[in-house]
Design a protein around this motif. Sequence first.
Motif, PDB file in Angstrom:
ATOM      1  N   ARG A  13     -71.507 -47.433  79.100  1.00 15.83           N
ATOM      2  CA  ARG A  13     -70.852 -46.670  80.173  1.00 15.83           C
ATOM      3  C   ARG A  13     -71.224 -45.211  79.974  1.00 15.83           C
ATOM      4  O   ARG A  13     -71.434 -44.781  78.850  1.00 15.83           O
ATOM      5  N   CYS A  15     -70.436 -41.402  79.629  1.00 15.18           N
ATOM      6  CA  CYS A  15     -69.285 -40.531  79.329  1.00 15.18           C
ATOM      7  C   CYS A  15     -69.302 -39.328  80.290  1.00 15.18           C
ATOM      8  O   CYS A  15     -70.375 -38.833  80.651  1.00 15.18           O
ATOM      9  N   TYR A  17     -68.877 -36.207  80.078  1.00 16.72           N
ATOM     10  CA  TYR A  17     -69.409 -34.904  79.652  1.00 16.72           C
ATOM     11  C   TYR A  17     -70.903 -34.971  79.331  1.00 16.72           C
ATOM     12  O   TYR A  17     -71.505 -33.958  78.992  1.00 16.72           O
ATOM     13  N   CYS A  18     -71.507 -36.155  79.464  1.00 18.65           N
ATOM     14  CA  CYS A  18     -72.841 -36.380  78.898  1.00 18.65           C
ATOM     15  C   CYS A  18     -73.951 -36.020  79.871  1.00 18.65           C
ATOM     16  O   CYS A  18     -73.979 -36.508  81.004  1.00 18.65           O
ATOM     17  N   PHE A  20     -77.227 -36.325  78.582  1.00 15.93           N
ATOM     18  CA  PHE A  20     -78.411 -36.896  77.943  1.00 15.93           C
ATOM     19  C   PHE A  20     -79.068 -37.887  78.893  1.00 15.93           C
ATOM     20  O   PHE A  20     -78.441 -38.355  79.851  1.00 15.93           O
ATOM     21  N   GLY A  63     -80.006 -41.488  71.373  1.00 17.24           N
ATOM     22  CA  GLY A  63     -79.834 -42.018  72.717  1.00 17.24           C
ATOM     23  C   GLY A  63     -78.911 -41.177  73.554  1.00 17.24           C
ATOM     24  O   GLY A  63     -78.706 -40.013  73.271  1.00 17.24           O
ATOM     25  N   GLY A  64     -78.343 -41.911  74.505  1.00 19.22           N
ATOM     26  CA  GLY A  64     -78.164 -43.340  74.637  1.00 19.22           C
ATOM     27  C   GLY A  64     -77.382 -43.929  73.450  1.00 19.22           C
ATOM     28  O   GLY A  64     -76.787 -43.204  72.672  1.00 19.22           O
ATOM     29  N   THR A  65     -77.349 -45.223  73.416  1.00 14.36           N
ATOM     30  CA  THR A  65     -76.623 -45.947  72.365  1.00 14.36           C
ATOM     31  C   THR A  65     -77.571 -46.917  71.677  1.00 14.36           C
ATOM     32  O   THR A  65     -77.621 -48.110  72.040  1.00 14.36           O
ATOM     33  N   ASN A  95     -72.708 -46.215  68.327  1.00 13.36           N
ATOM     34  CA  ASN A  95     -71.361 -46.032  68.852  1.00 13.36           C
ATOM     35  C   ASN A  95     -70.452 -47.042  68.174  1.00 13.36           C
ATOM     36  O   ASN A  95     -70.838 -48.203  68.006  1.00 13.36           O
ATOM     37  N   ARG A 132     -64.397 -42.371  76.053  1.00 11.72           N
ATOM     38  CA  ARG A 132     -65.072 -43.225  75.062  1.00 11.72           C
ATOM     39  C   ARG A 132     -64.507 -44.640  75.098  1.00 11.72           C
ATOM     40  O   ARG A 132     -63.349 -44.855  75.484  1.00 11.72           O
TER      41      ARG A 132
HETATM   42  S1  SF4 Z   1     -75.370 -40.940  75.199  1.00 15.09           S
HETATM   43 FE1  SF4 Z   1     -73.442 -40.840  74.062  1.00 15.09          FE
HETATM   44  S2  SF4 Z   1     -72.258 -39.305  75.169  1.00 15.09           S
HETATM   45 FE2  SF4 Z   1     -73.904 -39.966  76.542  1.00 15.09          FE
HETATM   46  S3  SF4 Z   1     -73.069 -41.632  77.777  1.00 15.09           S
HETATM   47 FE3  SF4 Z   1     -74.036 -42.567  76.009  1.00 15.09          FE
HETATM   48  S4  SF4 Z   1     -72.379 -42.783  74.514  1.00 15.09           S
HETATM   49 FE4  SF4 Z   1     -71.665 -41.311  76.036  1.00 15.09          FE
END
Ligand code: SF4
Length: 381
Positions: A13, A15, A17-18, A20, A63-65, A95, A132
């Motif tokens: 999912r 987030c 604030y992200c 990236f 990442g990413g995750t 994560n 989160r």
């Molecule tokens: S990279 Fe990290 S902060 Fe960004 S959406 Fe994925 S888990 Fe959330």
Amino acid sequence: MIGVYIHFPWCLRKCPYCDFTSYATRQDDVPHEAFAGAVIRELERRLLAGDWTGSKLTVFVGGGTPSLWRPEALGRVLARLRELGELVEVTVECNPSSLDADGATRLAAAGVGRLSVGVQSLEARHLAFLGRLHDGPGALGALVAARAAALRVSADLIAGMPGQTPAELERDIDAVVEAGVEHLSVYTLTIEPGTPFGDLQRRRLLAAPSDDHLADLYEAARAALASRGFEHYEVSNWGRHCLHNRVYWEGGQYLGLGPGAFGFHRTTGGGVRYRNTLDPARYLSPSPPDDWRENLSAADLVNEGVLLGLRLREGIDLAALGARHGLDAIAPRARAVERLCREGLLEREGTRLRIPEERWLLADRVIRELFVIGQGSNRGP
Ligand code: SF4
């Protein structure tokens, strides 16, 4: 030492604030093997452009995750890298919601030695604010699982959620240290345009954390970690040094593999930085294009050396930095250095400069004043 950064662009999912390069997906929909194949193809293609063979390599899968990536598929990429050089450090970002004992054991078996776990906070209300998927006990469970698989563990925490108190941050630090981490990163919450948090800020429904709030939290983290024997070796980092990040901070070369990854290599009189296509589907095609590429002059590289090196406890040797790029790095900065030393924002020892630790919160200002535009430079700060 050469860095290899691999960007895994999927998360369960997004987030709020992200900013990236990451796309929400179900784990079953991740193209595990196809992605490994594309990363190996890119690695081999980039190897043709430079001789990296026989180097000492640090690997960071971010990442990413990346903990959504089947460890055996990642293991194929690591095996190919091992044919090219000695892997001195292999870190995977995880994560808590996608790391359990079985996953940690399989990552260790694939050749991973270090996990960087996105704990962010152990407080339910802060985790809910950050959107989160894990809770505090889940985060601690992931750290314990990683330690049980004999992996070295780093934890990321975020400072600056609305109402977060220094005591809460100290409690989080205590708990993750107790769980066995050897390294901690504490990042301040930033609100980026184009994210849901950015939209809320634009509509005046969310305010960025104030400087005073951040300063209180940062000082609490500094004191808590000092009393637990963690070396504060970089503005946001404590503990046993991350060798991969040191490659960036010391101006080293790095390969960037995967969607949105940045890479950098030196050329005669400068360097080249590229970013890969952001689109996973294009990345998986037989010959994915670069998204962006820039040539850096020697003066750009000196500016970057100042920018990154002053984040480290040991600072920078300005004479050595200039010599490395064939420029005088001292003369154009002499007046700014004098002024910053007088203000107590810089310490000088011969040609070495460092920011005193108690002034690290002002590092951005110091670095801005030491940027030199016009010495053959084609960029600003
Ligand atoms: S990279 Fe990290 S902060 Fe960004 S959406 Fe994925 S888990 Fe959330």
